[in-house]
Design a protein around this motif. Sequence first.
Motif, PDB file in Angstrom:
ATOM      1  N   LYS A   1     -13.670  -0.722  -6.612  1.00 46.09           N
ATOM      2  CA  LYS A   1     -14.251  -2.031  -6.338  1.00 46.09           C
ATOM      3  C   LYS A   1     -14.434  -2.876  -7.595  1.00 46.09           C
ATOM      4  CE  LYS A   1     -16.660  -0.724  -2.202  1.00 46.09           C
ATOM      5  NZ  LYS A   1     -17.859  -0.134  -1.703  1.00 46.09           N
TER       6      LYS A   1
ATOM      7  N   ARG B   1     -23.965  -6.416  -5.542  1.00 41.56           N
ATOM      8  CA  ARG B   1     -24.040  -5.168  -6.290  1.00 41.56           C
ATOM      9  C   ARG B   1     -25.188  -5.174  -7.291  1.00 41.56           C
ATOM     10  NH1 ARG B   1     -18.547  -3.323  -8.637  1.00 41.56           N
ATOM     11  NH2 ARG B   1     -19.857  -1.535  -9.118  1.00 41.56           N
TER      12      ARG B   1
ATOM     13  N   THR C   1     -15.228   5.022  -5.333  1.00 40.29           N
ATOM     14  CA  THR C   1     -15.373   3.781  -4.575  1.00 40.29           C
ATOM     15  C   THR C   1     -15.748   2.646  -5.506  1.00 40.29           C
ATOM     16  OG1 THR C   1     -16.236   5.151  -2.817  1.00 40.29           O
ATOM     17  CG2 THR C   1     -16.476   2.790  -2.536  1.00 40.29           C
ATOM     18  N   ARG C   2     -16.675   2.958  -6.402  1.00 41.87           N
ATOM     19  CA  ARG C   2     -17.115   1.922  -7.334  1.00 41.87           C
ATOM     20  C   ARG C   2     -15.983   1.508  -8.253  1.00 41.87           C
ATOM     21  NH1 ARG C   2     -23.127   4.072  -8.431  1.00 41.87           N
ATOM     22  NH2 ARG C   2     -24.033   3.151  -6.602  1.00 41.87           N
TER      23      ARG C   2
END
Lengths: 231, 140
Positions: free
Chosen positions: B11, B37, B7-8
């Motif tokens: 992103k 973040r 996911t990171r």
Amino acid sequence: GLYVDNGVDRTVMARSLSRSERQEVEHEILNLLGLPSRPARAPPNSAAPQFLLDVYKSLLDESNFNISGREQYAIHESDVIMSFTSRSDFHQSGVRHERGRHLWFDVSEVPAGEAIVGAELRLYQNPGLHKNVVIQVYELVVDNGEKALRLVDTAAATGGWLVFNVTGPFTSWVAFPDSNQGLYLSVHFPDKPGHELHPEDVGIASVKGSDASKQPFLVAFFKSSGHRTSR
Amino acid sequence: SRKTRETRRRKKPETTPAETNFSPHPFGDASPHWSSRSCQIQTLYVSFRDLEWHDWIIAPNGYDAFYCSGECNFPLNAHMNATNHAIVQTLVHLMSPSLVPKPCCAPTKLSPISVLYFLDESNVILKKYKNMVVKSCGCH
């Protein structure tokens, strides 16, 4: 479920945990709480959990703290508060005509290394019955192989919850489990100390009473030593 | 853990221009580049009732199991704290990113939680667990 950061301000569920994963998490939480397994469900509406729930609520809302100064001190000083329901069925005192007068508490689960701040026996007396009697709590001890009674605390029957300081016997039971013979209740009129009454006859709720919320119990306050058991 | 990393990774393009253009010089542009973040406190509510543990955990119904998450990019959010060591480590990281990692985002203030539960079918315990609830996060 298994949650992931949604990249903004909260987490979102990615997937649900399987049954085995769920059991693993449950085991982790039990481990954190210091329990070997999930405890059995307790009987509903019993007095001891209700008392501790009231203490818990009072800790959340200190302005609503409607208890005595001595108890308030004990609660604030304590890291652990335990309540014990009387289990007289599990232990026979050997004292004659003891029915309803003998109380025994299983204190074997007291965590090691906790310093005892105090212990109280709490009995409920129906407010409408015999207020002019004296209630004495004795510790059952074995002296030279013979059972004997040692006076612990005395209170006048005022109705409602009666509180007796039993720190001495409790400390002894934790340190020397074999010495735990339980407590003995003596109820009599002030001018007739030799003529004992039955606790239930003066409205004191017994262990086997129909109303579980009024049953006698023992509550103990502990200060944590700071020692943490390894997981 | 793998899902979180993926996911990171996905992103990555979402990083702010300030982050991507951030000067490696320690005394360079100090314009605010705080983003969602960055190191901050996150909330995850654990419901004992939903987990069906309420037959032995009497109270609370559940609790906000706060945790710290995010990167230690300076300047921090106004609510965040950083140790002197974290500030120095950030400067050294900017000079040698491959050798020195960024500081860690971790709890700076913890509070206790009281839990009321059955020990067995008759005995009950109200126990205070110290340092269990994260109250604030910062860079260490």
